[in-house]
Design a protein around this motif. Structure first.
Motif, mmCIF file in Angstrom:
data_model
loop_
_atom_site.group_PDB
_atom_site.id
_atom_site.type_symbol
_atom_site.label_atom_id
_atom_site.label_comp_id
_atom_site.label_asym_id
_atom_site.label_seq_id
_atom_site.Cartn_x
_atom_site.Cartn_y
_atom_site.Cartn_z
ATOM 1 N N GLY A 117 -1.235 -16.463 0.815
ATOM 2 C CA GLY A 117 -1.374 -17.519 -0.179
ATOM 3 C C GLY A 117 -1.533 -16.955 -1.580
ATOM 4 O O GLY A 117 -1.314 -15.766 -1.834
ATOM 5 N N GLN A 139 -5.364 -30.087 -4.187
ATOM 6 C CA GLN A 139 -5.638 -30.691 -2.886
ATOM 7 C C GLN A 139 -5.635 -29.633 -1.790
ATOM 8 O O GLN A 139 -6.474 -29.655 -0.877
ATOM 9 C CB GLN A 139 -4.595 -31.760 -2.576
ATOM 10 C CG GLN A 139 -4.720 -32.390 -1.185
ATOM 11 C CD GLN A 139 -6.026 -33.128 -1.000
ATOM 12 O OE1 GLN A 139 -6.398 -33.934 -1.848
ATOM 13 N NE2 GLN A 139 -6.732 -32.853 0.090
ATOM 14 N N HIS A 140 -4.701 -28.692 -1.869
ATOM 15 C CA HIS A 140 -4.633 -27.621 -0.880
ATOM 16 C C HIS A 140 -5.912 -26.788 -0.902
ATOM 17 O O HIS A 140 -6.456 -26.440 0.150
ATOM 18 C CB HIS A 140 -3.424 -26.731 -1.170
ATOM 19 C CG HIS A 140 -3.296 -25.549 -0.258
ATOM 20 N ND1 HIS A 140 -3.129 -25.675 1.115
ATOM 21 C CD2 HIS A 140 -3.322 -24.203 -0.512
ATOM 22 C CE1 HIS A 140 -3.053 -24.468 1.664
ATOM 23 N NE2 HIS A 140 -3.175 -23.567 0.696
ATOM 24 N N SER A 184 -4.959 -16.964 3.901
ATOM 25 C CA SER A 184 -5.051 -17.506 2.543
ATOM 26 C C SER A 184 -4.983 -16.405 1.498
ATOM 27 O O SER A 184 -4.295 -16.535 0.476
ATOM 28 C CB SER A 184 -6.352 -18.301 2.384
ATOM 29 O OG SER A 184 -6.363 -19.412 3.259
ATOM 30 N N GLU A 194 -1.204 -31.119 -6.263
ATOM 31 C CA GLU A 194 -0.937 -30.733 -4.873
ATOM 32 C C GLU A 194 -1.660 -29.436 -4.527
ATOM 33 O O GLU A 194 -2.224 -29.314 -3.433
ATOM 34 C CB GLU A 194 0.563 -30.568 -4.656
ATOM 35 C CG GLU A 194 1.371 -31.857 -4.710
ATOM 36 C CD GLU A 194 1.590 -32.361 -6.123
ATOM 37 O OE1 GLU A 194 1.963 -33.543 -6.284
ATOM 38 O OE2 GLU A 194 1.381 -31.581 -7.090
ATOM 39 N N HIS A 195 -1.647 -28.498 -5.444
ATOM 40 C CA HIS A 195 -2.330 -27.220 -5.184
ATOM 41 C C HIS A 195 -3.845 -27.428 -5.171
ATOM 42 O O HIS A 195 -4.555 -26.842 -4.352
ATOM 43 C CB HIS A 195 -1.941 -26.185 -6.232
ATOM 44 C CG HIS A 195 -2.222 -24.773 -5.796
ATOM 45 N ND1 HIS A 195 -1.787 -23.670 -6.487
ATOM 46 C CD2 HIS A 195 -2.929 -24.268 -4.730
ATOM 47 C CE1 HIS A 195 -2.185 -22.568 -5.878
ATOM 48 N NE2 HIS A 195 -2.889 -22.909 -4.817
ATOM 49 N N ASP A 228 -8.656 -28.673 0.786
ATOM 50 C CA ASP A 228 -8.490 -28.627 2.244
ATOM 51 C C ASP A 228 -8.964 -27.292 2.809
ATOM 52 O O ASP A 228 -9.590 -27.237 3.872
ATOM 53 C CB ASP A 228 -7.026 -28.853 2.615
ATOM 54 C CG ASP A 228 -6.552 -30.272 2.349
ATOM 55 O OD1 ASP A 228 -7.403 -31.163 2.181
ATOM 56 O OD2 ASP A 228 -5.323 -30.482 2.293
ATOM 57 N N ASP A 243 -5.991 -19.435 -3.595
ATOM 58 C CA ASP A 243 -6.211 -19.774 -2.183
ATOM 59 C C ASP A 243 -7.260 -18.845 -1.562
ATOM 60 O O ASP A 243 -8.223 -19.290 -0.930
ATOM 61 C CB ASP A 243 -4.910 -19.649 -1.391
ATOM 62 C CG ASP A 243 -3.866 -20.674 -1.768
ATOM 63 O OD1 ASP A 243 -4.170 -21.583 -2.573
ATOM 64 O OD2 ASP A 243 -2.724 -20.566 -1.272
#
Length: 243
Positions: A141, A211-212, A137, A208-209, A215, A145
């Protein structure tokens, strides 16, 4: 344990308008976030009831992890958007490679763990997965991240550290000092800074990011709880495929 929240950050704000982005990350990680912060292993540190074998297992695994944590911080120093952020991360890296390393060496000696055992120890599967997630990450990332994974690890330790510091100080020095390292104003300020960074940057990211990041925080919470469980029982727990 808290109920799991499955909605988006915007959904979360609709129910709690004053909530922080990092509050949402923690809510999305339930029940694993609470499991990590309240694991019996953490309570045994403050209660001074920690079996020596369990703590030796824990320290050996954590010692194998320190190098990867230092590398994670190095990646984040490189990716941080400004000198102020770089300075905060570099300061924590300096602390990690000085005070904490001395603590490990003194604790290993007290527990009778020989240098050849901790210097050549291979990471167990949970530690390896934990390190891989952090390194991937932070290294491959985005800044956000890596910061999210770092926050999960350090915020968990601050949470239980502050809780256990309210108890009578353990007589066992390596338990007392481990609480001290994670219940001091400097460490709390660093964790608060990570939260502030993500609270500032997170709301501006795409859904979307976001949500990432949720996660990542959830997976880190799973692995943090499993890390404590492995040390506590000596057995590697089953990990959920899609937590």
């Amino acid at each position: 344990m808290s109920d799991t929240f499955n909605g988006s950050f915007q959904d979360f704000l609709a129910t709690a308008p004053e909530a922080r982005f990092t509050d949402w990350l923690a809510a999305r990680a339930e029940p694993y976030w609470t499991s990590a912060c309240t694991h019996p292993f953490t309570a045994a540190i403050g209660d001074d009831t920690m079996p020596e074998a369990a703590y030796a297992r824990y320290l050996i695994e954590d010692y194998t992890f320190v190098t990867d944590l230092a590398s994670t911080l190095g990646y984040l120093v490189a990716k941080a958007p400004g000198m102020r952020s770089k300075s905060r991360l570099a300061g924590f890296l300096a602390l990690l490679t000085s005070e904490e390393n001395d603590y490990f060496l003194r604790s290993f000696k007290a527990l009778g763990v020989l240098p050849e055992n901790y210097e050549t120890a291979a990471q167990g599967p949970v530690t390896r997965a934990f390190s891989d997630l952090l390194l991937t990450s932070a290294g491959k990332g985005s800044y956000e991240d890596g910061l999210t994974c770092l926050l999960c690890a350090e915020w968990c330790y601050l949470t239980w550290g502050l809780r256990e510091a309210q108890k009578q100080r353990p007589a066992t020095f390596y338990l007392a000092e481990w609480i001290d390292l994670h219940a001091v104003a400097g460490f709390q300020a660093f964790v608060d800074w990570i939260r502030s960074e993500l609270d500032r940057l997170g709301p501006g990211l795409s859904a979307e990011h976001q949500q990432h990041l949720a996660d990542l925080f959830r997976r880190m919470s799973v692995l943090e709880a499993a890390f404590f469980e492995t040390a506590w029982t000596g057995q590697v727990p089953d990990l959920p495929d899609n937590p």
